[in-house]
Design a protein around this motif. Structure first.
Motif, PDB file in Angstrom:
ATOM      1  N   SER A  21      -9.290 -33.051  -4.746  1.00  0.00           N
ATOM      2  CA  SER A  21      -9.059 -32.427  -3.570  1.00  0.00           C
ATOM      3  C   SER A  21      -8.141 -32.714  -2.394  1.00  0.00           C
ATOM      4  CB  SER A  21     -10.684 -33.309  -2.267  1.00  0.00           C
ATOM      5  OG  SER A  21     -11.801 -32.432  -3.907  1.00  0.00           O
ATOM      6  N   CYS A  22      -8.019 -31.274  -1.898  1.00  0.00           N
ATOM      7  CA  CYS A  22      -6.751 -31.565  -1.081  1.00  0.00           C
ATOM      8  C   CYS A  22      -7.529 -30.069   0.218  1.00  0.00           C
ATOM      9  CB  CYS A  22      -5.689 -30.332  -1.715  1.00  0.00           C
ATOM     10  SG  CYS A  22      -4.688 -29.942   0.041  1.00  0.00           S
ATOM     11  N   ALA A  23      -8.153 -30.880   1.063  1.00  0.00           N
ATOM     12  CA  ALA A  23      -8.774 -30.169   2.604  1.00  0.00           C
ATOM     13  C   ALA A  23      -7.561 -30.229   3.343  1.00  0.00           C
ATOM     14  CB  ALA A  23      -9.302 -31.584   3.288  1.00  0.00           C
ATOM     15  N   ALA A  24      -7.690 -28.908   3.858  1.00  0.00           N
ATOM     16  CA  ALA A  24      -6.554 -28.490   5.464  1.00  0.00           C
ATOM     17  C   ALA A  24      -7.393 -28.562   6.257  1.00  0.00           C
ATOM     18  CB  ALA A  24      -6.064 -27.453   4.076  1.00  0.00           C
ATOM     19  N   ALA A  35      -4.034 -21.285   9.467  1.00  0.00           N
ATOM     20  CA  ALA A  35      -4.388 -22.919   8.694  1.00  0.00           C
ATOM     21  C   ALA A  35      -5.150 -21.858   7.902  1.00  0.00           C
ATOM     22  CB  ALA A  35      -5.220 -23.583   9.178  1.00  0.00           C
ATOM     23  N   ASP A  36      -6.253 -21.032   8.078  1.00  0.00           N
ATOM     24  CA  ASP A  36      -6.826 -19.859   6.649  1.00  0.00           C
ATOM     25  C   ASP A  36      -5.554 -19.060   5.906  1.00  0.00           C
ATOM     26  OD1 ASP A  36      -9.558 -19.005   9.368  1.00  0.00           O
ATOM     27  OD2 ASP A  36      -8.915 -21.233   7.203  1.00  0.00           O
ATOM     28  N   ASN A  37      -4.769 -18.992   6.397  1.00  0.00           N
ATOM     29  CA  ASN A  37      -4.338 -17.724   5.463  1.00  0.00           C
ATOM     30  C   ASN A  37      -2.674 -18.754   4.711  1.00  0.00           C
ATOM     31  OD1 ASN A  37      -4.655 -15.663   6.443  1.00  0.00           O
ATOM     32  ND2 ASN A  37      -3.911 -15.822   8.466  1.00  0.00           N
ATOM     33  N   TYR A  38      -2.675 -19.967   5.229  1.00  0.00           N
ATOM     34  CA  TYR A  38      -2.077 -21.184   4.143  1.00  0.00           C
ATOM     35  C   TYR A  38      -2.058 -21.032   2.863  1.00  0.00           C
ATOM     36  CZ  TYR A  38       0.728 -23.070   7.957  1.00  0.00           C
ATOM     37  OH  TYR A  38       2.080 -23.067   9.130  1.00  0.00           O
ATOM     38  N   SER A  39      -0.795 -20.429   1.953  1.00  0.00           N
ATOM     39  CA  SER A  39      -1.566 -20.516   0.392  1.00  0.00           C
ATOM     40  C   SER A  39      -1.293 -22.619   0.157  1.00  0.00           C
ATOM     41  CB  SER A  39      -0.217 -20.278  -0.490  1.00  0.00           C
ATOM     42  OG  SER A  39      -0.295 -18.744  -0.186  1.00  0.00           O
ATOM     43  N   VAL A  40      -1.850 -22.223  -0.728  1.00  0.00           N
ATOM     44  CA  VAL A  40      -1.938 -24.541  -1.383  1.00  0.00           C
ATOM     45  C   VAL A  40      -1.598 -24.305  -2.578  1.00  0.00           C
ATOM     46  CG1 VAL A  40      -3.476 -26.550  -0.996  1.00  0.00           C
ATOM     47  CG2 VAL A  40      -3.829 -24.628   0.406  1.00  0.00           C
ATOM     48  N   GLY A  41      -0.370 -25.082  -2.243  1.00  0.00           N
ATOM     49  CA  GLY A  41       0.007 -25.802  -4.248  1.00  0.00           C
ATOM     50  C   GLY A  41      -0.209 -27.053  -4.322  1.00  0.00           C
ATOM     51  N   TRP A  42      -0.406 -27.352  -5.593  1.00  0.00           N
ATOM     52  CA  TRP A  42      -0.657 -28.772  -5.832  1.00  0.00           C
ATOM     53  C   TRP A  42       1.339 -29.322  -6.538  1.00  0.00           C
ATOM     54  CZ3 TRP A  42      -3.949 -32.646  -5.111  1.00  0.00           C
ATOM     55  CH2 TRP A  42      -5.409 -32.373  -5.016  1.00  0.00           C
ATOM     56  N   PHE A  43       1.257 -30.612  -6.257  1.00  0.00           N
ATOM     57  CA  PHE A  43       2.873 -30.569  -6.930  1.00  0.00           C
ATOM     58  C   PHE A  43       2.607 -32.394  -7.321  1.00  0.00           C
ATOM     59  CE2 PHE A  43       6.285 -27.964  -5.462  1.00  0.00           C
ATOM     60  CZ  PHE A  43       5.727 -27.219  -4.726  1.00  0.00           C
ATOM     61  N   ARG A  78      -8.534 -19.440  -3.092  1.00  0.00           N
ATOM     62  CA  ARG A  78      -7.777 -20.409  -2.237  1.00  0.00           C
ATOM     63  C   ARG A  78      -8.676 -19.343  -0.895  1.00  0.00           C
ATOM     64  NH1 ARG A  78      -7.774 -21.988   2.148  1.00  0.00           N
ATOM     65  NH2 ARG A  78      -5.890 -22.164   3.621  1.00  0.00           N
ATOM     66  N   ASN A  79      -9.428 -18.586  -1.001  1.00  0.00           N
ATOM     67  CA  ASN A  79     -10.385 -17.587  -0.350  1.00  0.00           C
ATOM     68  C   ASN A  79     -12.133 -18.606  -0.506  1.00  0.00           C
ATOM     69  OD1 ASN A  79      -8.754 -15.863   0.957  1.00  0.00           O
ATOM     70  ND2 ASN A  79      -8.508 -14.858  -1.289  1.00  0.00           N
ATOM     71  N   ALA A  80     -11.836 -19.360  -1.304  1.00  0.00           N
ATOM     72  CA  ALA A  80     -13.492 -20.533  -1.558  1.00  0.00           C
ATOM     73  C   ALA A  80     -13.255 -21.000  -0.107  1.00  0.00           C
ATOM     74  CB  ALA A  80     -12.803 -20.793  -2.224  1.00  0.00           C
ATOM     75  N   GLY A  81     -12.344 -21.453   0.747  1.00  0.00           N
ATOM     76  CA  GLY A  81     -12.857 -22.283   1.559  1.00  0.00           C
ATOM     77  C   GLY A  81     -11.217 -23.090   1.773  1.00  0.00           C
ATOM     78  N   ASN A  82     -11.237 -24.024   2.888  1.00  0.00           N
ATOM     79  CA  ASN A  82      -9.923 -24.888   3.158  1.00  0.00           C
ATOM     80  C   ASN A  82     -10.037 -25.826   2.512  1.00  0.00           C
ATOM     81  OD1 ASN A  82      -8.607 -22.704   5.112  1.00  0.00           O
ATOM     82  ND2 ASN A  82     -10.006 -23.467   7.317  1.00  0.00           N
ATOM     83  N   THR A  83     -11.113 -26.539   1.338  1.00  0.00           N
ATOM     84  CA  THR A  83     -10.506 -27.300   0.820  1.00  0.00           C
ATOM     85  C   THR A  83     -10.487 -27.414  -0.909  1.00  0.00           C
ATOM     86  OG1 THR A  83     -12.185 -28.510   1.750  1.00  0.00           O
ATOM     87  CG2 THR A  83     -11.717 -29.580  -0.401  1.00  0.00           C
TER      88      THR A  83
END
Length: 132
Positions: A21-24, A35-43, A78-83
């Motif tokens: 999980s990644c909580a933003a 913050a809602d518009n940031y893309s989130v990546g996993w590395f 991403r549009n499902a929420g900030n986690t």
């Protein structure tokens, strides 16, 4: 600015599954909309190796995966929420690494979703260990 907190790492045997999980969260009320518009990546980064892009999800609906994890890992919309979640199935010993999530103002693109320089904020990382 955006603060990112990862969780869900652990140890598992080969063939097993984990969900990260990644909580933003915005660090100030003024950055909440951004913050809602940031893309989130996993590395991920294994000892002695470079940081490797795993997956990315952005608010325009784009989702990208590294070839090494396609068909095994799933990143949430991403549009499902900030986690943002990273479901990891059929894990292999070579998936062992510290996993980081990161936020970017650019949409996920196949060209640069796996470039660390494209991301502005990073979490502290969570360890994933897969034993054979």
């Amino acid at each position: 600015e955006v603060k990112l907190v990862e969780s869900g790492g652990g140890s598992v045997q080969a063939g097993g599954s984990l969900r990260l999980s990644c909580a933003a969260a915005a660090t100030s009320p003024f950055s909440a909309d951004a913050a809602d518009n940031y893309s989130v990546g996993w590395f991920r980064q294994a000892p002695g190796k470079e940081r490797e892009g795993v997956a990315c999800t952005s608010s325009d609906g784009s989702i990208q995966y590294a070839e090494s994890v396609k068909g095994r890992f799933t990143i949430s919309d991403r549009n499902a929420g900030n986690t943002v979640y990273l479901q990891m199935n059929s894990l292999k010993p070579e998936d062992t690494a510290v996993y980081y999530c990161a936020a970017s103002l650019t949409y996920c693109s196949s060209t640069y979703f796996d470039a660390p320089a494209a991301y502005d904020f990073w979490g502290q990382g969570t360890q994933v260990t897969v034993s054979s």
